[in-house]
Every structure is written in structure tokens, then in C-alpha cells.
Design a protein around this motif. Structure first.
Motif, PDB file in Angstrom:
ATOM      1  N   PRO A 177      41.134  -0.071 -12.897  1.00 52.58           N
ATOM      2  CA  PRO A 177      41.632  -1.453 -12.792  1.00 52.58           C
ATOM      3  C   PRO A 177      40.536  -2.512 -12.929  1.00 52.58           C
ATOM      4  CG  PRO A 177      42.705  -0.068 -11.168  1.00 52.58           C
ATOM      5  CD  PRO A 177      41.667   0.783 -11.811  1.00 52.58           C
ATOM      6  N   ALA A 178      39.340  -2.208 -12.443  1.00 45.86           N
ATOM      7  CA  ALA A 178      38.254  -3.181 -12.531  1.00 45.86           C
ATOM      8  C   ALA A 178      37.828  -3.424 -13.977  1.00 45.86           C
ATOM      9  CB  ALA A 178      37.061  -2.711 -11.698  1.00 45.86           C
ATOM     10  N   LEU A 179      38.049  -2.432 -14.828  1.00 47.56           N
ATOM     11  CA  LEU A 179      37.658  -2.546 -16.238  1.00 47.56           C
ATOM     12  C   LEU A 179      38.845  -2.830 -17.155  1.00 47.56           C
ATOM     13  CD1 LEU A 179      35.170   0.465 -16.432  1.00 47.56           C
ATOM     14  CD2 LEU A 179      34.602  -1.968 -16.253  1.00 47.56           C
ATOM     15  N   PRO A 211      41.221 -15.653 -10.162  1.00 39.64           N
ATOM     16  CA  PRO A 211      40.859 -15.356 -11.561  1.00 39.64           C
ATOM     17  C   PRO A 211      41.213 -13.945 -11.995  1.00 39.64           C
ATOM     18  CG  PRO A 211      39.095 -16.566 -10.471  1.00 39.64           C
ATOM     19  CD  PRO A 211      40.095 -16.231  -9.411  1.00 39.64           C
ATOM     20  N   ASP A 212      41.139 -13.001 -11.041  1.00 38.16           N
ATOM     21  CA  ASP A 212      41.493 -11.616 -11.395  1.00 38.16           C
ATOM     22  C   ASP A 212      42.976 -11.491 -11.733  1.00 38.16           C
ATOM     23  OD1 ASP A 212      38.905 -10.825 -10.999  1.00 38.16           O
ATOM     24  OD2 ASP A 212      39.232 -10.039  -8.971  1.00 38.16           O
ATOM     25  N   ALA A 213      43.818 -12.320 -11.101  1.00 36.25           N
ATOM     26  CA  ALA A 213      45.250 -12.271 -11.393  1.00 36.25           C
ATOM     27  C   ALA A 213      45.529 -12.773 -12.812  1.00 36.25           C
ATOM     28  CB  ALA A 213      46.019 -13.104 -10.370  1.00 36.25           C
ATOM     29  N   VAL A 214      44.824 -13.842 -13.205  1.00 38.56           N
ATOM     30  CA  VAL A 214      44.974 -14.356 -14.566  1.00 38.56           C
ATOM     31  C   VAL A 214      44.471 -13.317 -15.569  1.00 38.56           C
ATOM     32  CG1 VAL A 214      44.316 -16.169 -16.181  1.00 38.56           C
ATOM     33  CG2 VAL A 214      44.763 -16.733 -13.781  1.00 38.56           C
ATOM     34  N   ALA A 215      43.330 -12.710 -15.258  1.00 38.75           N
ATOM     35  CA  ALA A 215      42.770 -11.696 -16.162  1.00 38.75           C
ATOM     36  C   ALA A 215      43.717 -10.508 -16.303  1.00 38.75           C
ATOM     37  CB  ALA A 215      41.415 -11.226 -15.640  1.00 38.75           C
ATOM     38  N   ALA A 216      44.377 -10.128 -15.199  1.00 39.44           N
ATOM     39  CA  ALA A 216      45.318  -9.004 -15.247  1.00 39.44           C
ATOM     40  C   ALA A 216      46.527  -9.348 -16.115  1.00 39.44           C
ATOM     41  CB  ALA A 216      45.756  -8.632 -13.835  1.00 39.44           C
TER      42      ALA A 216
END
Length: 305
Positions: A224-226, A149-154
Motif C-alpha cells: 500500500p505504501a508504494l 494527502p495519502d487519501a488523494v494519492a490513493a
């Protein structure tokens, strides 16, 4: 912070203006002649901001955004064989590609261009200068991509930052049109630009554009987290700025602003189309409000939204 000095940045910006003078199909070759890969390697963030800002100022349409999305997904898709559907919007025709990546804010899937072929129609009714297509996704079989999911969000964040830069460019062009019009046209024996109400409208528009530019820079520098939340804030700010700038642009153009006699309609329709992609500013405002109520820590001064 950019590694490119002010003189180099100004030179690149001027060169990019010429890139978008030609046909959209020639943009990739023009960037190659410009040595664009070296600029990207030196400073990818500044390069993206300059590139999409130039595309916005030219009110041009291309598939450059697909390169941003596919690079961020990092799944080996190449833009020459793969198109991206942002929700149900494609940036161009799909005859020359094999694959379509279906990108949503929380997932991604893949479909074949052959399956999509008969379920694609033009969306240029609102923005005649655009090349966008509408994909009837319910009729197209697709396979989910197994992505973190983090890859999609990025990937979504990268797309929203590029769109923010492009909307800023479109607003700059609209303001330039306003300045030319209000300094050339006269009423009661003096230029329109000398009237206080016109000056206030243009000053407010300029301030909004600069605020959006600062918000974009803050989002690009975010932890990066935000980054996804920061990109959402930047895209929201860009959409709100487009709404303000284009409203004033139409007003200061008078009756001409409501007709095709003036080119200002090109900026209005282009910026509105960009605002609608991957979440309009109205949608993002509701989402940001939900995030804050849910306890999200804002990466930027939310009071400036």
C-alpha cells in the motif's frame, strides 16, 4: 491473487461484453441485473479489472470511473449526485448531478454543478464516440476538501489502475481488428497476415499488451505504501503500449487506417483519450524519472518501463 477461478472469470467476462452493447445510461441497471455487487464483494480488484477491460474492448464511454474515484475518496459522495473532474475533464454532462469533485494528482476540491453549468463544453472533437466535457475550472468557484494527502494519492492510484485496464481492453480490440483485416485482405495472391513485417508488428503489439497486463497485476499487488508509484508505472506502461499498438494498427490497415472507412479509428481515438486522462505516458515518464533521481524505491522492475 484472484479468488475467482478461471471458469467463473471467463463467464463474468462474457457477461460483461453484453453489458456494454447497450446504451451507457443502461449500464448501471445491466450491472445490477448481473449481480455485480456480489462479484465486487467477492474480489474487488479482479472485478474492477474485468469491468474496465470490458469497457475498453467495447470502446464504450461511461461514468463508471467516477464510482472508482468517489469510493476511494470515501467522503460520502454518491455517483448519482456527484460527478468527478479529472483535471479539467468531466466524463459526461453535469445536468443530473448537484456536485462536482475536482480531482488533481495532489489535491481535491468541490464545486456545485450550478456554478459549473455555463463553463462546460464538449470535448468530443477528437473522440466523436466519447461523452467527455471540458470544465473551465478558472471560472468555477470551489472549496478545497480537507483530505489527507495519502487519501488523494490513493484515489488517483485507483483511477490510474482502472484506466490501465481500460486501455488494455482498447488495445485488445485494435489487435482483433488487425487480425480480421490482415487475414481477409490479400496482396500478391496471399493474405496480408502471411507477410513477415505484418506478423512482427502484430507480435510486438501482443507482447506489449501482455507486458502491460502483467504490470497492472504487479501494481494491484504492490505494498500500500508504494501503490501510488506502482499505479503510475502501470498507467505509463499502458499509455506507451497504446502508442505502439495503435501505430501498428494504422500501418497494417494501410490507407484504410487513415480514413473513417475502417473502425480502427475508434480504437485509436478512444485509447489516446484514455492515455491523456490523469497524466499521459509522456508526462508520467518524466515524473517517474524525477522520482527515481529523487531516490524513490521502484515497486516494479523499472527497466521494463
Amino acid at each position: 491473487m484472484s479468488v475467482l477461478d478461471a471458469e467463473t472469470t471467463a463467464t463474468i467476462r462474457a457477461s460483461l461484453e453484453q453489458v456494454f452493447v447497450g446504451e451507457p445510461s443502461a449500464i448501471t441497471d445491466a450491472l445490477g441485473e448481473l449481480g455485480w455487487s456480489e462479484v465486487v464483494e467477492a474480489d474487488p480488484v479482479t472485478a474492477q479489472t474485468l469491468l474496465f477491460g470490458a469497457q475498453g474492448r467495447a470502446l464504450a464511454a461511461s461514468r463508471l470511473l467516477d464510482e472508482v474515484a468517489l469510493a476511494a475518496l470515501d467522503e460520502g459522495f454518491t455517483v448519482d449526485r456527484t460527478a468527478v473532474a479529472y483535471g479539467d475533464i468531466l466524463l459526461g454532462a453535469v445536468e443530473d448531478v448537484d456536485t462536482i469533485v475536482l480531482l488533481d494528482v495532489d489535491r481535491a476540491a468541490v464545486a456545485t454543478a450550478a456554478d459549473a453549468g455555463t463553463h462546460v463544453r464538449s470535448s468530443s472533437g477528437f473522440d466523436p464516440g466519447g461523452s467527455w466535457q471540458v470544465l473551465d475550472r478558472a471560472e468555477v468557484p470551489s472549496v478545497p476538501l480537507e483530505l489527507d494527502p495519502d487519501a488523494v494519492a490513493a484515489a488517483v492510484a485507483a483511477v490510474r489502475l482502472a484506466l490501465t485496464a481500460e486501455i488494455i481492453g482498447a488495445c485488445e480490440t485494435a489487435l482483433e481488428m488487425c487480425v480480421r483485416h490482415t487475414t481477409a485482405r490479400e496482396q500478391y495472391g496471399r493474405p496480408l497476415a502471411t507477410f513477415q513485417v505484418v506478423r512482427h508488428a502484430l507480435a510486438e503489439s501482443h507482447a506489449a499488451v501482455e507486458l502491460t497486463r502483467a504490470t497492472l497485476t504487479g501494481a494491484q499487488d504492490a505494498d500500500p505504501a508504494l501503490a501510488p508509484l506502482a499505479a503510475r508505472v502501470a498507467k505509463h506502461r499502458a499509455g506507451a503500449t497504446h502508442a505502439l499498438v495503435m501505430r501498428h494498427a494504422i500501418q497494417v490497415h494501410g490507407a484504410m487506417g487513415l480514413t473513417l472507412e475502417s473502425d480502427v479509428h475508434r480504437a485509436v481515438t478512444r485509447a489516446a483519450a484514455l492515455d491523456s486522462l490523469m497524466g499521459s505516458h509522456h508526462h508520467l515518464a518524466r515524473q517517474l524519472g524525477h522520482d527515481l533521481v529523487s531516490g524513490a524505491q521502484p515497486p516494479l522492475p523499472i527497466v521494463e518501463i
